[in-house]
Write a protein that holds these residues in place. Structure first.
Motif, PDB file in Angstrom:
ATOM      1  N   TRP A  77      75.122 -61.579  31.304  1.00 52.23           N
ATOM      2  CA  TRP A  77      75.566 -60.481  30.452  1.00 52.23           C
ATOM      3  C   TRP A  77      74.924 -60.634  29.082  1.00 52.23           C
ATOM      4  O   TRP A  77      74.886 -61.727  28.523  1.00 52.23           O
ATOM      5  N   ALA A  78      74.459 -59.540  28.509  1.00 49.15           N
ATOM      6  CA  ALA A  78      73.922 -59.585  27.156  1.00 49.15           C
ATOM      7  C   ALA A  78      75.040 -60.024  26.207  1.00 49.15           C
ATOM      8  O   ALA A  78      76.127 -59.442  26.234  1.00 49.15           O
ATOM      9  N   ARG A  79      74.790 -61.046  25.423  1.00 48.41           N
ATOM     10  CA  ARG A  79      75.760 -61.596  24.478  1.00 48.41           C
ATOM     11  C   ARG A  79      77.076 -61.976  25.163  1.00 48.41           C
ATOM     12  O   ARG A  79      78.107 -62.117  24.515  1.00 48.41           O
ATOM     13  N   GLY A  80      77.051 -62.107  26.475  1.00 48.53           N
ATOM     14  CA  GLY A  80      78.258 -62.466  27.221  1.00 48.53           C
ATOM     15  C   GLY A  80      77.978 -63.657  28.119  1.00 48.53           C
ATOM     16  O   GLY A  80      76.993 -64.364  27.920  1.00 48.53           O
ATOM     17  N   PRO A  81      78.838 -63.875  29.077  1.00 47.24           N
ATOM     18  CA  PRO A  81      78.704 -65.093  29.883  1.00 47.24           C
ATOM     19  C   PRO A  81      77.552 -65.068  30.887  1.00 47.24           C
ATOM     20  O   PRO A  81      77.005 -64.016  31.232  1.00 47.24           O
ATOM     21  N   LEU A  82      77.244 -66.265  31.310  1.00 54.04           N
ATOM     22  CA  LEU A  82      76.366 -66.466  32.452  1.00 54.04           C
ATOM     23  C   LEU A  82      77.314 -66.754  33.617  1.00 54.04           C
ATOM     24  O   LEU A  82      78.247 -67.550  33.466  1.00 54.04           O
ATOM     25  N   VAL A  83      77.129 -66.083  34.747  1.00 54.86           N
ATOM     26  CA  VAL A  83      78.025 -66.264  35.881  1.00 54.86           C
ATOM     27  C   VAL A  83      77.196 -66.763  37.059  1.00 54.86           C
ATOM     28  O   VAL A  83      76.119 -66.220  37.339  1.00 54.86           O
ATOM     29  N   LEU A  84      77.680 -67.799  37.733  1.00 56.60           N
ATOM     30  CA  LEU A  84      76.889 -68.416  38.799  1.00 56.60           C
ATOM     31  C   LEU A  84      77.753 -68.698  40.018  1.00 56.60           C
ATOM     32  O   LEU A  84      78.953 -68.956  39.892  1.00 56.60           O
ATOM     33  N   SER A  85      77.124 -68.685  41.189  1.00 56.66           N
ATOM     34  CA  SER A  85      77.780 -69.133  42.419  1.00 56.66           C
ATOM     35  C   SER A  85      77.408 -70.598  42.635  1.00 56.66           C
ATOM     36  O   SER A  85      76.223 -70.945  42.695  1.00 56.66           O
ATOM     37  N   TRP A  86      78.421 -71.455  42.738  1.00 59.20           N
ATOM     38  CA  TRP A  86      78.143 -72.891  42.889  1.00 59.20           C
ATOM     39  C   TRP A  86      77.361 -73.170  44.182  1.00 59.20           C
ATOM     40  O   TRP A  86      76.453 -73.992  44.200  1.00 59.20           O
ATOM     41  N   ALA A  87      77.708 -72.479  45.265  1.00 56.67           N
ATOM     42  CA  ALA A  87      76.993 -72.708  46.537  1.00 56.67           C
ATOM     43  C   ALA A  87      75.496 -72.484  46.336  1.00 56.67           C
ATOM     44  O   ALA A  87      74.666 -73.197  46.918  1.00 56.67           O
ATOM     45  N   ASP A  88      75.142 -71.523  45.500  1.00 53.14           N
ATOM     46  CA  ASP A  88      73.730 -71.224  45.278  1.00 53.14           C
ATOM     47  C   ASP A  88      73.104 -72.143  44.238  1.00 53.14           C
ATOM     48  O   ASP A  88      71.919 -72.456  44.328  1.00 53.14           O
ATOM     49  N   VAL A  89      73.890 -72.575  43.254  1.00 52.46           N
ATOM     50  CA  VAL A  89      73.372 -73.589  42.318  1.00 52.46           C
ATOM     51  C   VAL A  89      72.988 -74.830  43.111  1.00 52.46           C
ATOM     52  O   VAL A  89      71.914 -75.409  42.931  1.00 52.46           O
ATOM     53  N   LYS A  90      73.882 -75.226  44.030  1.00 49.42           N
ATOM     54  CA  LYS A  90      73.649 -76.435  44.831  1.00 49.42           C
ATOM     55  C   LYS A  90      72.393 -76.332  45.675  1.00 49.42           C
ATOM     56  O   LYS A  90      71.713 -77.310  45.938  1.00 49.42           O
ATOM     57  N   ALA A  91      72.097 -75.115  46.115  1.00 51.16           N
ATOM     58  CA  ALA A  91      70.950 -74.908  47.011  1.00 51.16           C
ATOM     59  C   ALA A  91      69.629 -74.864  46.243  1.00 51.16           C
ATOM     60  O   ALA A  91      68.555 -74.884  46.838  1.00 51.16           O
ATOM     61  N   GLY A  92      69.707 -74.796  44.910  1.00 50.85           N
ATOM     62  CA  GLY A  92      68.481 -74.653  44.125  1.00 50.85           C
ATOM     63  C   GLY A  92      67.982 -75.973  43.567  1.00 50.85           C
ATOM     64  O   GLY A  92      68.558 -77.038  43.796  1.00 50.85           O
ATOM     65  N   GLY A  93      66.863 -75.872  42.857  1.00 50.49           N
ATOM     66  CA  GLY A  93      66.327 -77.046  42.163  1.00 50.49           C
ATOM     67  C   GLY A  93      65.575 -78.007  43.053  1.00 50.49           C
ATOM     68  O   GLY A  93      65.285 -79.140  42.680  1.00 50.49           O
ATOM     69  N   ARG A  94      65.243 -77.555  44.269  1.00 49.25           N
ATOM     70  CA  ARG A  94      64.593 -78.457  45.205  1.00 49.25           C
ATOM     71  C   ARG A  94      63.077 -78.281  45.250  1.00 49.25           C
ATOM     72  O   ARG A  94      62.387 -78.839  46.093  1.00 49.25           O
ATOM     73  N   GLY A  95      62.588 -77.421  44.376  1.00 48.65           N
ATOM     74  CA  GLY A  95      61.142 -77.240  44.335  1.00 48.65           C
ATOM     75  C   GLY A  95      60.624 -76.295  45.403  1.00 48.65           C
ATOM     76  O   GLY A  95      59.451 -76.325  45.767  1.00 48.65           O
ATOM     77  N   ASP A  96      61.516 -75.428  45.943  1.00 46.32           N
ATOM     78  CA  ASP A  96      61.068 -74.489  46.974  1.00 46.32           C
ATOM     79  C   ASP A  96      61.011 -73.052  46.456  1.00 46.32           C
ATOM     80  O   ASP A  96      60.806 -72.116  47.212  1.00 46.32           O
ATOM     81  N   GLY A  97      61.219 -72.876  45.159  1.00 43.16           N
ATOM     82  CA  GLY A  97      61.093 -71.541  44.579  1.00 43.16           C
ATOM     83  C   GLY A  97      62.414 -70.864  44.283  1.00 43.16           C
ATOM     84  O   GLY A  97      62.463 -69.876  43.567  1.00 43.16           O
ATOM     85  N   PHE A  98      63.498 -71.385  44.830  1.00 37.17           N
ATOM     86  CA  PHE A  98      64.800 -70.743  44.633  1.00 37.17           C
ATOM     87  C   PHE A  98      65.575 -71.462  43.541  1.00 37.17           C
ATOM     88  O   PHE A  98      65.813 -72.668  43.642  1.00 37.17           O
ATOM     89  N   ASN A  99      65.965 -70.743  42.511  1.00 40.58           N
ATOM     90  CA  ASN A  99      66.710 -71.385  41.428  1.00 40.58           C
ATOM     91  C   ASN A  99      67.533 -70.344  40.662  1.00 40.58           C
ATOM     92  O   ASN A  99      67.038 -69.682  39.756  1.00 40.58           O
ATOM     93  N   VAL A 100      68.785 -70.209  41.048  1.00 35.26           N
ATOM     94  CA  VAL A 100      69.630 -69.159  40.454  1.00 35.26           C
ATOM     95  C   VAL A 100      69.897 -69.422  38.973  1.00 35.26           C
ATOM     96  O   VAL A 100      70.037 -68.469  38.185  1.00 35.26           O
ATOM     97  N   VAL A 101      69.933 -70.689  38.565  1.00 36.19           N
ATOM     98  CA  VAL A 101      70.192 -70.974  37.137  1.00 36.19           C
ATOM     99  C   VAL A 101      69.022 -70.482  36.292  1.00 36.19           C
ATOM    100  O   VAL A 101      69.200 -69.762  35.297  1.00 36.19           O
ATOM    101  N   ILE A 102      67.816 -70.848  36.689  1.00 36.00           N
ATOM    102  CA  ILE A 102      66.632 -70.405  35.930  1.00 36.00           C
ATOM    103  C   ILE A 102      66.525 -68.875  35.975  1.00 36.00           C
ATOM    104  O   ILE A 102      66.184 -68.237  34.983  1.00 36.00           O
ATOM    105  N   HIS A 103      66.842 -68.288  37.119  1.00 32.68           N
ATOM    106  CA  HIS A 103      66.781 -66.829  37.257  1.00 32.68           C
ATOM    107  C   HIS A 103      67.673 -66.153  36.202  1.00 32.68           C
ATOM    108  O   HIS A 103      67.226 -65.272  35.464  1.00 32.68           O
ATOM    109  N   GLU A 104      68.910 -66.569  36.134  1.00 34.46           N
ATOM    110  CA  GLU A 104      69.837 -65.914  35.191  1.00 34.46           C
ATOM    111  C   GLU A 104      69.473 -66.243  33.747  1.00 34.46           C
ATOM    112  O   GLU A 104      69.639 -65.404  32.858  1.00 34.46           O
TER     113      GLU A 104
END
Ligand SMILES: [Zn+2]
Length: 250
Positions: free
Chosen positions: A125-152
């Protein structure tokens, strides 16, 4: 909540201890190959992020300190060379256990009410929170192109000059014309499938802002793919993030 952390000058800085950092490194292969100086800065910046933002679970999810750090470190990667100031003006990172379904309600010109429920794995959200799904955070960061944290976080940076539109505020010395030329050519190529990019989430075709966010994920996760397929976009990402990921990948 933060008893594992030693506050230096509360609340501006938090020191991340060695056991937490070691566990993070094991969970985040994305950081492999980064040089020691960059890693030290990332560790310090992550501590500052956790000291100045509230990262908490919702809908029954409780975040422990390792979970908070996993989010903080990935959020800090895009701003490692921009400074945490780029994330000023908002406070909360809200984490749901899994996909969440915000219900959008609006009234059209004829006065008819509509609503739409769209499952999401993340939201910024502009000037508001960042909202994330933990299941998807867990699935990211493995170097395969998927990263919901970086995306948001890319959306957050894009919104620094207003609505997300695929063009964040550029640094002095960057050319707006070059930016638009590179990104619109890349977007057209991807949508027309004239360039094979099987590694890129098809969601990137949705809009220029999604193309920028998905390409930012790929830039940090699979930089060689971005450079190989879209060298002009790669160069704009290097200039914007002030980060040359190929230096660590090669
Ligand atoms: Zn998005």
């Amino acid at each position: 909540m933060l008893n594992w952390l030693r506050r230096l000058r509360a609340p501006a800085e938090i020191v991340i201890d060695e056991p937490h950092w070691a566990r993070l490194r094991r969970r985040l292969p994305l950081l492999d190959g980064m040089d020691a100086g960059d890693l030290a800065r990332l560790r310090q910046t992550s501590g500052r992020f956790l000291a100045t933002k509230s990262v908490y679970g919702a809908r029954g999810l409780e975040l422990d300190s390792d979970m908070q750090l996993l989010i903080a470190a990935q959020a800090c990667l895009p701003v490692l060379n921009l400074g945490l100031e780029a994330y000023e003006g908002w406070q909360d990172v809200i984490v749901y256990p899994d996909e969440f379904v915000p219900v959008l309600e609006w009234t059209d010109d004829a006065g008819v009410q509509h609503s739409r429920a769209e499952p999401r794995i993340g939201e910024a959200w502009a000037r508001g929170p960042l909202v994330l799904s933990w299941a998807d955070v867990k699935a990211g960061g493995r170097g395969d192109g998927f990263n919901v944290v970086i995306h948001e976080c890319a959306h957050k940076l894009d919104m620094l000059d207003g609505d997300a539109n695929g063009c964040p505020p550029l640094h002095a010395g960057m050319s707006r014309a070059d930016w638009h030329a590179a990104w619109s050519a890349g977007f057209d190529m991807f949508r027309a499938r004239t360039q094979r990019m099987a590694w890129l989430d098809p969601y990137a075709a949705e809009s220029p802002e999604e193309f920028f966010a998905v390409m930012s994920e790929a830039f940090f996760e699979l930089p060689w793919e971005v450079r190989g397929a879209l060298p002009d976009v790669y160069q704009q990402l290097v200039a914007f993030y002030r980060w040359e990921p190929m230096a660590r990948a090669s």
